[in-house]
Design a protein around this motif. Structure first.
Motif, PDB file in Angstrom:
ATOM      1  N   MET A   5      -3.517  16.809 -31.776  1.00  0.00           N
ATOM      2  CA  MET A   5      -2.736  15.591 -32.017  1.00  0.00           C
ATOM      3  C   MET A   5      -1.266  15.957 -32.112  1.00  0.00           C
ATOM      4  N   ALA A   6      -0.436  15.168 -31.481  1.00  0.00           N
ATOM      5  CA  ALA A   6       0.996  15.433 -31.510  1.00  0.00           C
ATOM      6  C   ALA A   6       1.547  15.190 -32.915  1.00  0.00           C
ATOM      7  N   THR A   7       2.393  16.081 -33.373  1.00  0.00           N
ATOM      8  CA  THR A   7       3.038  15.914 -34.671  1.00  0.00           C
ATOM      9  C   THR A   7       4.231  14.982 -34.540  1.00  0.00           C
ATOM     10  N   THR A   8       4.759  14.564 -35.701  1.00  0.00           N
ATOM     11  CA  THR A   8       5.952  13.718 -35.694  1.00  0.00           C
ATOM     12  C   THR A   8       7.093  14.425 -34.987  1.00  0.00           C
ATOM     13  N   TYR A   9       7.245  15.726 -35.249  1.00  0.00           N
ATOM     14  CA  TYR A   9       8.305  16.487 -34.589  1.00  0.00           C
ATOM     15  C   TYR A   9       8.118  16.458 -33.074  1.00  0.00           C
ATOM     16  N   ASP A  10       6.880  16.605 -32.613  1.00  0.00           N
ATOM     17  CA  ASP A  10       6.623  16.598 -31.171  1.00  0.00           C
ATOM     18  C   ASP A  10       7.020  15.266 -30.543  1.00  0.00           C
ATOM     19  N   LYS A  11       6.766  14.166 -31.240  1.00  0.00           N
ATOM     20  CA  LYS A  11       7.050  12.847 -30.688  1.00  0.00           C
ATOM     21  C   LYS A  11       8.535  12.504 -30.719  1.00  0.00           C
ATOM     22  N   ALA A  12       9.280  13.094 -31.648  1.00  0.00           N
ATOM     23  CA  ALA A  12      10.698  12.750 -31.796  1.00  0.00           C
ATOM     24  C   ALA A  12      11.502  13.278 -30.623  1.00  0.00           C
ATOM     25  N   SER A  13      12.475  12.495 -30.184  1.00  0.00           N
ATOM     26  CA  SER A  13      13.390  12.934 -29.129  1.00  0.00           C
ATOM     27  C   SER A  13      14.630  13.600 -29.692  1.00  0.00           C
ATOM     28  N   LEU A  14      14.953  13.300 -30.962  1.00  0.00           N
ATOM     29  CA  LEU A  14      16.110  13.918 -31.631  1.00  0.00           C
ATOM     30  C   LEU A  14      15.756  14.127 -33.087  1.00  0.00           C
ATOM     31  N   VAL A  15      16.024  15.311 -33.597  1.00  0.00           N
ATOM     32  CA  VAL A  15      15.778  15.645 -35.003  1.00  0.00           C
ATOM     33  C   VAL A  15      17.028  16.298 -35.563  1.00  0.00           C
ATOM     34  N   MET A  16      17.584  15.691 -36.610  1.00  0.00           N
ATOM     35  CA  MET A  16      18.726  16.282 -37.298  1.00  0.00           C
ATOM     36  C   MET A  16      18.358  16.485 -38.760  1.00  0.00           C
ATOM     37  N   ILE A  17      18.239  17.749 -39.163  1.00  0.00           N
ATOM     38  CA  ILE A  17      18.025  18.115 -40.561  1.00  0.00           C
ATOM     39  C   ILE A  17      19.250  18.910 -40.985  1.00  0.00           C
ATOM     40  N   PRO A  18      20.070  18.408 -41.917  1.00  0.00           N
ATOM     41  CA  PRO A  18      21.319  19.091 -42.253  1.00  0.00           C
ATOM     42  C   PRO A  18      21.095  20.542 -42.662  1.00  0.00           C
ATOM     43  N   SER A  19      21.583  21.445 -41.858  1.00  0.00           N
ATOM     44  CA  SER A  19      21.454  22.872 -42.153  1.00  0.00           C
ATOM     45  C   SER A  19      22.548  23.668 -41.472  1.00  0.00           C
ATOM     46  N   GLY A  20      22.781  23.401 -40.196  1.00  0.00           N
ATOM     47  CA  GLY A  20      23.796  24.138 -39.465  1.00  0.00           C
ATOM     48  C   GLY A  20      24.989  23.264 -39.149  1.00  0.00           C
ATOM     49  N   VAL A  21      26.177  23.723 -39.533  1.00  0.00           N
ATOM     50  CA  VAL A  21      27.406  22.979 -39.249  1.00  0.00           C
ATOM     51  C   VAL A  21      28.504  23.944 -38.860  1.00  0.00           C
ATOM     52  N   LYS A  22      29.495  23.445 -38.162  1.00  0.00           N
ATOM     53  CA  LYS A  22      30.760  24.129 -37.964  1.00  0.00           C
ATOM     54  C   LYS A  22      31.821  23.043 -37.876  1.00  0.00           C
ATOM     55  N   GLU A  23      33.057  23.427 -37.705  1.00  0.00           N
ATOM     56  CA  GLU A  23      34.114  22.440 -37.632  1.00  0.00           C
ATOM     57  C   GLU A  23      33.815  21.416 -36.540  1.00  0.00           C
ATOM     58  N   SER A  24      33.825  20.126 -36.924  1.00  0.00           N
ATOM     59  CA  SER A  24      33.642  18.980 -36.028  1.00  0.00           C
ATOM     60  C   SER A  24      32.241  18.857 -35.455  1.00  0.00           C
ATOM     61  N   LYS A  25      31.256  19.559 -36.037  1.00  0.00           N
ATOM     62  CA  LYS A  25      29.915  19.539 -35.455  1.00  0.00           C
ATOM     63  C   LYS A  25      28.852  19.654 -36.550  1.00  0.00           C
ATOM     64  N   ALA A  26      27.794  18.789 -36.417  1.00  0.00           N
ATOM     65  CA  ALA A  26      26.578  18.920 -37.215  1.00  0.00           C
ATOM     66  C   ALA A  26      25.431  19.106 -36.237  1.00  0.00           C
ATOM     67  N   TYR A  27      24.746  20.232 -36.334  1.00  0.00           N
ATOM     68  CA  TYR A  27      23.741  20.591 -35.339  1.00  0.00           C
ATOM     69  C   TYR A  27      22.436  19.825 -35.534  1.00  0.00           C
ATOM     70  N   SER A  28      21.821  19.442 -34.413  1.00  0.00           N
ATOM     71  CA  SER A  28      20.454  18.941 -34.411  1.00  0.00           C
ATOM     72  C   SER A  28      19.517  20.088 -34.066  1.00  0.00           C
ATOM     73  N   ILE A  29      18.306  20.060 -34.615  1.00  0.00           N
ATOM     74  CA  ILE A  29      17.347  21.117 -34.283  1.00  0.00           C
ATOM     75  C   ILE A  29      16.500  20.737 -33.076  1.00  0.00           C
ATOM     76  N   LYS A  30      16.614  19.467 -32.642  1.00  0.00           N
ATOM     77  CA  LYS A  30      15.963  19.025 -31.420  1.00  0.00           C
ATOM     78  C   LYS A  30      16.806  17.884 -30.839  1.00  0.00           C
ATOM     79  N   PRO A  31      17.162  17.949 -29.573  1.00  0.00           N
ATOM     80  CA  PRO A  31      16.865  18.959 -28.551  1.00  0.00           C
ATOM     81  C   PRO A  31      17.482  20.324 -28.915  1.00  0.00           C
ATOM     82  N   THR A  32      16.917  21.356 -28.370  1.00  0.00           N
ATOM     83  CA  THR A  32      17.366  22.712 -28.688  1.00  0.00           C
ATOM     84  C   THR A  32      18.513  23.182 -27.808  1.00  0.00           C
TER      85      THR A  32
END
Length: 585
Positions: free
Chosen positions: A1-28
């Motif tokens: 069965m597909a997980t929620t992560y598998d079904k999502a087209s975009l996933v942003m969990i605040p963890s990685g940032v730099k100036e002017s950017k907040a990274y999404s973990i999906k798409p990779t």
């Protein structure tokens, strides 16, 4: 069965940032990374250690190259000396006449701390001085004591080993200043003699009441910490995982938020740098009562200019010393006194009066941030801001001349709730609003159906509609948005297609720590909150959208809901009700 992560087209969990950017973990591949902006340097956050983190700066140039930007006066400097940190980066300052020194001149105003590392050579004495005020401090470099000082807020000497000391002076600068390191001859003599050497290294000039960790500079001042356009990963409340802190623009109208020596003292006194503050450094002030049978308080100085009939929020950090109660109070233009008395052992309310709202937030290590929200009203009186000690539920009592409370970080801002701390050092300071969005992602957004999910901490309804999450084409003509409602503790869903309103539906909801999802298709849609459906709407024409906005309006206006984002997901399909219940549970 597909997980929620598998079904999502975009996933942003605040963890990685730099100036002017907040990274999404999906798409990779980076195509889902968010664009972020704020653009001022007064923002703060609570870091992973639970401490308030500011922007830090060294305002001096060539901070450890004393033969460049520095002027060398009746002296010489020789590099390549053994330093306090095991390097060969120290310098030998050798005097050849009166006041042999190095110096650097700049125009800075406000509360500044000037520091340098010093070690005895043929002389055991060195000075840090400020011109034209004549303020100075002299240090004995053989026993690590302060010999004399004049015109300072504070001075310190701290051993760092190997005969080296970090020496500092804190001063209220009013403009063009020359900052000097002076070598002594013998004893504490700087004016006489033509010889005498001391070792010097790593000079720094920073804002605030204490010397910050050293920052190396070359041809420009260097800023570190929470700098311009850096997303704030916030760990408030002892969180083990961060949230993305997105706030509207606010201004701290208190011109001296940490230097309470500038405030008027009424039957009280203050002592600086007496305790470790929520910042994790020893820059908290002690408010000390006198021996009067009366009230003992501070009155903000200079007075703040308030606008008639505007709602303001006043906050400050408190910690008990000998006294375990405190009070914050305002005199409005109508000569009324909104006030809050609270206990510093457990953060409980002792009494309150005439408040629109209040909060007492535990910052750990005995510190509480207390706030009151009030209407400044209109009238002939001049508004005032007070901080007052209290004892045994009384704000007027017999003082003993030594007891008091600790203070840090006073703030007054127009608005109906407190935002993160904005430090000031002599003038009012503003923090620009946080903007977080991702455009050009039509392929990641469901064009005929879809789901938006967001998890938030401490979501609070603050009296008006505020944005939570939404998609659009960059205008308000085509959009699907979730926001707080116009009435207390409500959520609202809006869909607009071709500038035609498809739905605007409002329902009651529980706020606080929430998981929210809005799902849509041509057949209609639903909103789920913490595992339950809270509203639904009927058939719609689904708009074509290409951008995702978190806590901001689709035209770029910053009007964020009051809460911290811990994750956001986008799905190109309308999840089933069972999936929505599980996702938001």
């Amino acid at each position: 069965m597909a997980t929620t992560y598998d079904k999502a087209s975009l996933v942003m969990i605040p963890s990685g940032v730099k100036e002017s950017k907040a990274y999404s973990i999906k798409p990779t591949d980076g195509s889902g990374d968010f664009t972020f902006s704020r653009g001022t340097d007064t923002a703060t956050r609570v870091n992973a250690s639970g401490l308030i983190e500011k922007e830090r700066v060294n305002l001096l140039l060539q901070s450890n190259t004393f033969s460049t930007t520095w002027s060398v006066v009746t002296a010489s400097v020789t590099g390549g000396q053994s330093g306090y940190n095991g390097s060969s980066d120290a310098w030998l300052l050798s005097k050849s006449g009166a006041y042999g020194r190095v110096e650097q001149s700049w125009s800075y105003t406000g509360i500044l701390t000037y520091s340098a590392y010093l070690k005895s050579g043929t002389s055991n004495y060195g000075e840090l001085t400020h011109s034209p005020s004549g303020a100075y401090v002299g240090f004995s470099l053989d026993d690590g004591t302060i010999v004399s000082q004049l015109g300072l807020i504070d001075a310190k000497i701290t051993s760092v080993g190997g005969g080296w000391y970090r020496c500092s002076m804190t001063f209220n600068s009013s403009g063009v200043s020359t900052w000097r390191i002076i070598a002594g001859d013998v004893g504490s003599d700087t004016s006489g003699g033509t010889s005498g050497t001391i070792y010097i290294q790593d000079a720094m000039l920073n804002q605030g009441l204490v010397a910050q960790p050293y920052i190396e500079t070359t041809t420009a001042a260097v800023y570190e910490g929470i700098t311009d356009n850096l997303p704030r990963l916030d760990y408030s409340g002892g969180a083990s995982c961060p949230s993305l802190l997105l706030e509207p623009s606010r201004t701290n109208l208190v011109t001296q938020s940490e230097y309470f020596g500038a405030w008027s003292k009424v039957r009280s006194s203050v002592s600086f740098n007496q305790a470790t503050s929520p910042e994790g450094v020893q820059n908290a002030t002690k408010l000390i009562e006198d021996t009067s049978l009366n009230s003992h308080y501070l009155d903000v100085n200079p007075n703040i200019t308030f606008t008639d009939n505007v709602v303001y929020t006043y906050s400050c950090f408190f910690k008990s010393a000998e006294r375990t109660q405190a009070m914050i109070v305002v005199r409005t233009k109508a000569n009324t006194y909104p006030q809050l008395v609270f206990n510093l052992t457990d953060g409980s309310v002792v009494s309150e009066s005439l408040l629109i709202d209040k909060s007492i937030e535990d910052y750990g290590n005995g510190w509480y941030r207390a706030s009151i929200t009030y209407d400044v009203s209109s009238g002939a009186s001049t508004p005032d801001i007070y901080i007052q000690t209290a004892y045994n539920d009384a704000t007027s009592y017999q003082g003993d001349g030594t007891s008091g409370i600790y203070l840090y970080g006073a703030q007054v801002e127009a608005g109906n709730y407190p935002t993160s701390y904005i430090p000031t050092y002599g003038t009012a300071a503003s923090r620009a609003g946080d903007s977080c969005s991702k455009t050009g992602i039509s392929s990641l957004i469901g064009q005929t159906e879809g789901t938006l999910f967001i998890e938030m901490k401490d979501l609070v309804w603050r009296g008006s509609a505020s944005r939570i999450i939404g998609i659009s084409d960059g205008t308000q003509q085509n959009r699907v948005i979730l926001l707080t409602g116009q009435t207390s503790n409500t959520l609202r869903a809006i869909v607009t297609t071709g500038n035609v309103l498809q739905t605007s539906t409002t329902a009651s909801a529980t706020f606080g720590n929430v998981k929210l999802a809005i799902a849509y298709s041509s057949a209609g849609g639903v909103v789920y909150s913490n595992g339950s459906q809270v509203l639904s709407f009927g058939a719609i024409s689904v708009p074509a959208c290409s951008a995702l906005y978190i806590q901001m309006v689709e035209d770029g206006t910053l009007f964020p809901a009051d809460g911290k984002n811990t994750q956001a997901l986008v799905f190109k399909t309308r999840l089933t009700d069972a999936e929505l219940a599980a996702l938001t549970a």
